[in-house]
Design a protein around this motif. Structure first.
Motif, PDB file in Angstrom:
ATOM      1  N   ARG A  73      -4.514   6.885  -0.203  1.00 40.88           N
ATOM      2  CA  ARG A  73      -4.352   7.147  -1.619  1.00 40.88           C
ATOM      3  C   ARG A  73      -5.152   8.368  -2.023  1.00 40.88           C
ATOM      4  O   ARG A  73      -6.205   8.676  -1.455  1.00 40.88           O
ATOM      5  CB  ARG A  73      -4.816   5.952  -2.462  1.00 40.88           C
ATOM      6  N   ARG A  83       5.642  -5.565  -3.464  1.00 40.21           N
ATOM      7  CA  ARG A  83       4.249  -5.987  -3.339  1.00 40.21           C
ATOM      8  C   ARG A  83       3.308  -4.785  -3.344  1.00 40.21           C
ATOM      9  O   ARG A  83       2.270  -4.795  -4.051  1.00 40.21           O
ATOM     10  CB  ARG A  83       4.076  -6.790  -2.059  1.00 40.21           C
ATOM     11  N   ALA A  84       3.649  -3.740  -2.574  1.00 38.20           N
ATOM     12  CA  ALA A  84       2.802  -2.546  -2.560  1.00 38.20           C
ATOM     13  C   ALA A  84       2.767  -1.883  -3.928  1.00 38.20           C
ATOM     14  O   ALA A  84       1.710  -1.438  -4.413  1.00 38.20           O
ATOM     15  CB  ALA A  84       3.319  -1.568  -1.504  1.00 38.20           C
ATOM     16  N   GLN A  85       3.933  -1.814  -4.557  1.00 35.59           N
ATOM     17  CA  GLN A  85       4.001  -1.198  -5.885  1.00 35.59           C
ATOM     18  C   GLN A  85       3.190  -1.992  -6.904  1.00 35.59           C
ATOM     19  O   GLN A  85       2.413  -1.410  -7.686  1.00 35.59           O
ATOM     20  CB  GLN A  85       5.465  -1.121  -6.305  1.00 35.59           C
ATOM     21  N   MET A  98       8.361  -6.135   0.340  1.00 34.04           N
ATOM     22  CA  MET A  98       7.243  -5.314   0.782  1.00 34.04           C
ATOM     23  C   MET A  98       6.967  -4.178  -0.203  1.00 34.04           C
ATOM     24  O   MET A  98       5.807  -3.928  -0.585  1.00 34.04           O
ATOM     25  CB  MET A  98       7.538  -4.748   2.176  1.00 34.04           C
ATOM     26  N   LEU A 153       3.146   4.946   1.507  1.00 35.42           N
ATOM     27  CA  LEU A 153       3.853   3.725   1.935  1.00 35.42           C
ATOM     28  C   LEU A 153       4.199   3.787   3.420  1.00 35.42           C
ATOM     29  O   LEU A 153       5.140   3.138   3.881  1.00 35.42           O
ATOM     30  CB  LEU A 153       5.130   3.543   1.106  1.00 35.42           C
ATOM     31  N   VAL A 177      -0.604  -1.422  -6.429  1.00 35.50           N
ATOM     32  CA  VAL A 177      -1.099  -0.140  -6.937  1.00 35.50           C
ATOM     33  C   VAL A 177      -1.118  -0.132  -8.458  1.00 35.50           C
ATOM     34  O   VAL A 177      -2.109   0.292  -9.101  1.00 35.50           O
ATOM     35  CB  VAL A 177      -0.241   1.006  -6.376  1.00 35.50           C
ATOM     36  N   ARG A 209       2.568   2.611   5.983  1.00 34.80           N
ATOM     37  CA  ARG A 209       2.403   1.345   6.691  1.00 34.80           C
ATOM     38  C   ARG A 209       3.593   0.426   6.444  1.00 34.80           C
ATOM     39  O   ARG A 209       4.098  -0.235   7.361  1.00 34.80           O
ATOM     40  CB  ARG A 209       1.114   0.673   6.228  1.00 34.80           C
ATOM     41  N   GLU A 210       4.045   0.372   5.194  1.00 33.12           N
ATOM     42  CA  GLU A 210       5.217  -0.440   4.897  1.00 33.12           C
ATOM     43  C   GLU A 210       6.450   0.082   5.635  1.00 33.12           C
ATOM     44  O   GLU A 210       7.269  -0.699   6.150  1.00 33.12           O
ATOM     45  CB  GLU A 210       5.485  -0.460   3.390  1.00 33.12           C
TER      46      GLU A 210
END
Length: 493
Positions: A93, A50-52, A47, A173, A55, A175-176
């Motif tokens: 963001r 993926r987020a990193q 997770m 982050l 972005v 949500r993660e």
């Protein structure tokens, strides 16, 4: 347990089922926790990665799209606004674009423009390319990204007018983190369900495993209590089934052995009883004849006649003792009960054998007990005779009321001041054919008197014990209940 002084009562170990179930549950929970931990770590890594990656990819693509290879002069301000708008449009963001000076001076984002502050060291690393780090602020995780455009060209005479800005982006982050918390709760619920299921399966599994063990234990107890026909059902072909087969084979062999031994013992008892009864009649005649011969024999033959008469009487006593023992072994001995004065019964025993002047008697004259007078006489005669033969005076008989385990009764103690019982005889003195001096081939006694006394005491529901007194000498203690259990009539003479 050993190795130390106990400070309290030792707690017994839990039962085998509890230990097996605990081991089963521990293994299951260890596996569940390891699976949960590995799942959490892998999911968290996926997770966050993926987020990193999302972005970072967006920052690189935006820089490449918004900044042309050759930036028009004095357009940096316009590009900064476009970059902040493009990179800060997503929820959670914030983006800030700052000018990049050619002399190496760094301009940091204004305080509060991003969700997390930017350090000067982070900004220096961002000058060399795209950098990022995870930061937790006020309990919320953020991804901080710093980057500058690459692949652009500047004018030779005025490069500061054509140098693109740097960008700093903070991406929440939360949500993660919320998804990970939800996943953690799911894992905890799954582990709790796994624990409950493991306990249930453990109890079922251990019950199935221990059921044959319990059957074997019950069969072993029954076998130990004399039920030699006990067998267990053999089910399956596993190790427990092999154990059950071994138990059955052992029980069969034991039953055969015990049956053979019982048959041999019964045959030997019948032989002794038959021989004793067959010897009684001729011995009675022999005793009468030898006594008559000893009485009328001449002086030179008197000693031999008296010796023969004494040995014949001794053989007669041995035969009577063997007959009495055979009655006990056959279960034919019975009580003929009467209300008896203990003082009178003891005095009668001593008077009949001429021991009245050799024995001191102490006890209440009004003590009455329901017992068999003849068997009581046999017990007292054997105990006092043993004290007179093997002890030293004074020999004393003390009796009085006594209660044991809530049952009223009478106790009779016979003491002497002799050397006492040898240590190796105290526990076996009532065994058959045990004598105080086993090395002697001959003695006045048959070695059955104390055994007969013990059997008579047990027949009354009482006890007979032997010990050495504190002041020396042997102490034999007889205890009889005031009313023997199972009163019966009609003894075989």
């Amino acid at each position: 347990m050993s190795g130390g002084t106990a400070t309290g009562a030792a707690r017994p170990f839990p039962g085998l089922r509890v230990r097996l179930a605990a081991a089963f549950v521990a293994v299951a929970m260890l596996a569940a926790l390891m699976a949960s931990g590995i799942s959490y770590v892998l999911l968290r890594r996926v997770m966050l990665q993926r987020a990193q990656d999302a972005v970072l990819t967006e920052v690189r693509e935006t820089l490449a799209r918004q900044i042309p290879p050759l930036l028009p002069p004095d357009s940096a301000y316009l590009v900064r606004g476009q970059l902040e708008e493009a990179l800060g449009a997503a929820p959670g963001r914030k983006a800030v674009a700052v000018p990049l000076a050619l002399d190496g001076a760094l301009e940091l984002p204004p305080p509060g423009s991003l969700d997390v502050p930017v350090t000067r060291e982070f900004a220096r690393r961002a000058v060399r390319g795209v950098v990022f780090q995870r930061v937790v602020r006020n309990g919320t995780p953020y991804l901080l990204v710093g980057a500058r455009a690459t692949g652009f060209r500047t004018t030779v005479d005025e490069p500061w007018r054509t140098t693109p800005p740097m960008v700093f982006v903070s991406a929440s982050l939360a949500r993660e983190a919320a998804d990970l918390r939800q996943f953690t709760r799911v894992l905890l619920i799954a582990d709790a369900l796994a624990l409950v299921s493991a306990i249930g399966f453990a109890l079922l599994a251990t019950g199935g495993v221990l059921r044959p063990v319990r059957r074997l234990g019950a069969a072993a107890r029954a076998l130990g209590e004399g039920e030699l026909e006990t067998r267990v059902d053999v089910r399956g072909d596993d190790e427990l089934a092999d154990l059950a087969r071994t138990f059955n084979r052992t029980a069969e062999a034991l039953e055969r052995m015990v049956t053979d031994l019982r048959a041999m013992e019964a045959a030997s008892r019948r032989f002794v009883a038959d021989v004793s009864h067959e010897l009684r009649t001729p011995l009675t005649s022999m005793i009468a004849v030898t006594d008559l011969l000893a009485e009328h024999a001449a002086d030179e033959n008197g000693a031999a006649a008296r010796l023969v008469a004494g040995e014949t009487r001794r053989l007669g006593r041995l035969v009577e003792h063997l007959i009495e023992i055979s009655r006990f072994d056959a279960g034919a001995a019975a009580l003929v009960l009467d209300e008896v004065s203990v003082a009178a019964a003891v005095a009668g025993t001593l008077e009949a054998r001429g021991w009245r002047g050799d024995v001191a008697v102490h006890g209440p004259p009004d003590l009455f007990v329901r017992l068999d007078p003849r068997r009581f006489d046999v017990v007292i005669a054997n105990l006092v005779g043993n004290a007179l033969r093997h002890g030293r005076p004074p020999v004393a008989v003390r009796f009085g009321p006594a209660e044991r385990s809530g049952v009223a009764g009478v106790t009779v103690a016979v003491t002497d001041r002799g050397p006492g019982l040898p240590a190796d005889l105290v526990d076996v003195v009532f065994d058959r054919f045990v004598k105080s001096d086993a090395a002697r081939s001959r003695s006045d006694g048959s070695g059955l008197g104390l055994s007969i006394a013990k059997e008579n005491a047990v027949l009354h529901g009482g006890t007979l014990t032997a010990a050495n007194g504190a002041d020396g000498g042997a102490v034999f203690t007889l205890w009889l209940p005031g009313r023997p259990p199972g009163e019966g009539e009609g003894e075989t003479p």
